[in-house]
Motif scaffolding. Structure first.
Motif, PDB file in Angstrom:
ATOM      1  N   PRO A   1       3.719   3.146  -2.968  1.00  0.00           N
ATOM      2  CA  PRO A   1       2.737   2.823  -3.923  1.00  0.00           C
ATOM      3  C   PRO A   1       1.174   2.680  -3.429  1.00  0.00           C
ATOM      4  O   PRO A   1       0.288   2.981  -4.311  1.00  0.00           O
ATOM      5  CB  PRO A   1       3.161   1.548  -4.570  1.00  0.00           C
ATOM      6  N   TYR A   2       1.053   2.107  -2.240  1.00  0.00           N
ATOM      7  CA  TYR A   2      -0.182   2.137  -1.695  1.00  0.00           C
ATOM      8  C   TYR A   2      -0.990   3.215  -1.526  1.00  0.00           C
ATOM      9  O   TYR A   2      -2.062   3.741  -1.824  1.00  0.00           O
ATOM     10  CB  TYR A   2      -0.209   1.390  -0.549  1.00  0.00           C
ATOM     11  N   TYR A   3       0.064   4.333  -1.080  1.00  0.00           N
ATOM     12  CA  TYR A   3      -0.655   5.688  -0.834  1.00  0.00           C
ATOM     13  C   TYR A   3      -0.831   6.264  -1.919  1.00  0.00           C
ATOM     14  O   TYR A   3      -1.892   7.119  -2.105  1.00  0.00           O
ATOM     15  CB  TYR A   3       0.290   6.251  -0.079  1.00  0.00           C
ATOM     16  N   LEU A   4       0.149   6.256  -2.929  1.00  0.00           N
ATOM     17  CA  LEU A   4       0.133   6.979  -4.233  1.00  0.00           C
ATOM     18  C   LEU A   4      -1.206   6.503  -5.233  1.00  0.00           C
ATOM     19  O   LEU A   4      -2.242   7.209  -5.554  1.00  0.00           O
ATOM     20  CB  LEU A   4       1.034   6.508  -5.128  1.00  0.00           C
ATOM     21  N   LYS A   5      -1.664   5.097  -5.095  1.00  0.00           N
ATOM     22  CA  LYS A   5      -3.079   4.561  -5.614  1.00  0.00           C
ATOM     23  C   LYS A   5      -4.209   5.241  -5.134  1.00  0.00           C
ATOM     24  O   LYS A   5      -4.949   5.790  -5.846  1.00  0.00           O
ATOM     25  CB  LYS A   5      -2.871   2.974  -5.453  1.00  0.00           C
ATOM     26  N   LYS A   6      -4.087   5.583  -3.705  1.00  0.00           N
ATOM     27  CA  LYS A   6      -5.115   6.203  -2.957  1.00  0.00           C
ATOM     28  C   LYS A   6      -5.517   7.475  -3.293  1.00  0.00           C
ATOM     29  O   LYS A   6      -6.484   8.145  -3.835  1.00  0.00           O
ATOM     30  CB  LYS A   6      -5.193   5.968  -1.581  1.00  0.00           C
TER      31      LYS A   6
ATOM     32  N   LEU B   1      -4.015   9.211  -5.838  1.00  0.00           N
ATOM     33  CA  LEU B   1      -4.441   9.679  -7.352  1.00  0.00           C
ATOM     34  C   LEU B   1      -5.744   9.277  -7.702  1.00  0.00           C
ATOM     35  O   LEU B   1      -6.393   9.895  -8.681  1.00  0.00           O
ATOM     36  CB  LEU B   1      -3.636   8.952  -8.371  1.00  0.00           C
ATOM     37  N   LYS B   2      -6.491   8.478  -7.128  1.00  0.00           N
ATOM     38  CA  LYS B   2      -7.820   8.029  -7.406  1.00  0.00           C
ATOM     39  C   LYS B   2      -8.572   9.368  -6.777  1.00  0.00           C
ATOM     40  O   LYS B   2      -9.418   9.523  -7.325  1.00  0.00           O
ATOM     41  CB  LYS B   2      -8.230   6.834  -6.598  1.00  0.00           C
TER      42      LYS B   2
ATOM     43  N   PRO C   1      -7.338  13.079  -9.307  1.00  0.00           N
ATOM     44  CA  PRO C   1      -6.560  12.685 -10.432  1.00  0.00           C
ATOM     45  C   PRO C   1      -5.715  13.648 -11.241  1.00  0.00           C
ATOM     46  O   PRO C   1      -4.997  13.248 -12.165  1.00  0.00           O
ATOM     47  CB  PRO C   1      -7.715  11.892 -11.294  1.00  0.00           C
TER      48      PRO C   1
ATOM     49  N   ASN D   1      -0.191  15.362 -10.550  1.00  0.00           N
ATOM     50  CA  ASN D   1       0.995  14.736 -11.147  1.00  0.00           C
ATOM     51  C   ASN D   1       1.928  14.529  -9.833  1.00  0.00           C
ATOM     52  O   ASN D   1       2.484  15.638  -9.334  1.00  0.00           O
ATOM     53  CB  ASN D   1       1.553  15.484 -12.268  1.00  0.00           C
TER      54      ASN D   1
ATOM     55  N   GLU E   1      -3.787   7.627   6.438  1.00  0.00           N
ATOM     56  CA  GLU E   1      -4.162   6.328   5.890  1.00  0.00           C
ATOM     57  C   GLU E   1      -3.121   5.447   6.502  1.00  0.00           C
ATOM     58  O   GLU E   1      -1.732   5.412   6.579  1.00  0.00           O
ATOM     59  CB  GLU E   1      -4.073   6.347   4.377  1.00  0.00           C
TER      60      GLU E   1
END
Length: 310
Positions: free
Chosen positions: A107-112, A114-115, A118, A121, A292
């Motif tokens: 989740p930490y990597y996905l958040k970075k 997708l920011k 964007p 998918n 990251e």
């Protein structure tokens, strides 16, 4: 003859299944059969041995398979290069990840990611290790994430990160006030273990065996969440990746102890199918995963003392 027909033939050969080839190409099984027949009519030779339970190629079929693979790869490379020229990082990335990484680290990597991108998918499925390898080999997923990655045919492995292994116990356990504990002491306790077919369990077995020790599994589970719940009710102690317990440490439901001696780490690897052309989005995703560093130790753990907020 269209590129889609050659791709369907390639996928049929590699998956050995009409239904899987249909899924990969988003068409029906009858459409796959029609495409194979059209290829046979065009070349005037049978490509598949009829009457066999499995997909068996004729000699002509073998020739066409290798050619189709090259043609499709070239086509995908052209698509990727054009996409890069357009500077468009978009599309779908299908990820299969083991539960512990998928739930606690990804989740930490996905958040970075997708920011930054964007328009991409990312679809994540939580799977057991053996299923991740299968998803990659059969083309159901683009990127796989497993612990203790092992070489497999048709699968490329790249390093991701290393998870530190620690001991956990309940706040009422006799270990709870200790800062570290050795394997010999652990071997005398009831042990909450991962299932015997899981890579992390096999490595822990080896760790104890190399010291001439054995642990007593009182329970065995196939995911880290159930292991943690069993430890919380004081059914035994366990060894788990540190990244999976930060919330329980903050809540005070678990205590963490270091393993005596040199730190133990669990390597995590990224998988993708050998020879396939990665899209720009996939390459950017892998790049972020490898560069990251998730801030688990400095933010979530070192400020926690004996399982409670400092």
């Amino acid at each position: 003859m269209q590129i889609e027909t050659l791709k369907a033939f390639r996928d049929l050969v590699e998956s050995r299944s009409f239904s899987k080839a249909a899924q990969l190409n988003k068409i029906s099984q009858s459409a796959v059969s029609q495409q194979i027949r059209s290829l046979e009519e065009r070349f005037g030779v049978p490509l598949i041995e009829r009457g066999s339970r499995k997909v068996q190629l004729t000699k002509e079929g073998e020739i066409l398979y290798h050619a189709s693979k090259e043609i499709v790869d070239i086509y995908l490379k052209i698509e990727a290069k054009i996409s890069e020229i357009k500077a468009s990082i978009s599309g779908l990335i299908r990820v299969s990840a083991i539960y512990s990484v998928g739930l606690h680290e990804l989740p930490y990597y996905l958040k970075k990611f997708l920011k930054l991108y964007p328009e991409v998918n990312v679809r994540v499925e939580y799977r057991h290790s053996r299923q991740v390898y299968q998803d990659i080999a059969e083309g159901h997923s683009d990127i796989g994430i497993v612990a203790y990655p092992s070489p497999r045919k048709l699968i490329k492995i790249e390093p991701f990160r290393k998870d530190r292994l620690v001991v956990i116990c309940s706040p009422s356990h006799r270990f709870s006030n200790l800062k570290e504990v050795g394997l010999e002491e652990i071997s005398k306790e009831g042990f909450i273990a991962f299932s015997s077919d899981m890579p992390t369990r096999r490595e822990l077995d080896k760790l104890f065996r190399d010291r001439g020790l054995e642990f007593r599994p009182v329970m065995e589970f196939d995911n880290v969440e159930t292991v943690k719940r069993a430890v919380e009710i004081d059914a035994g102690v366990a060894i788990v990746p540190m990244a999976t317990i930060t919330q329980e440490l903050k809540n005070g439901t678990l205590r963490m102890l270091e393993l005596s001696g040199p730190p133990c780490y669990r390597p995590i690897g990224l998988l993708y199918k050998s020879g396939r052309m990665l899209t720009p989005a996939m390459r950017k995703f892998i790049e972020l995963l490898q560069k990251e560093e998730i801030p688990i130790e400095p933010v979530d753990v070192l400020k926690i003392k004996n399982g409670a907020p400092a």
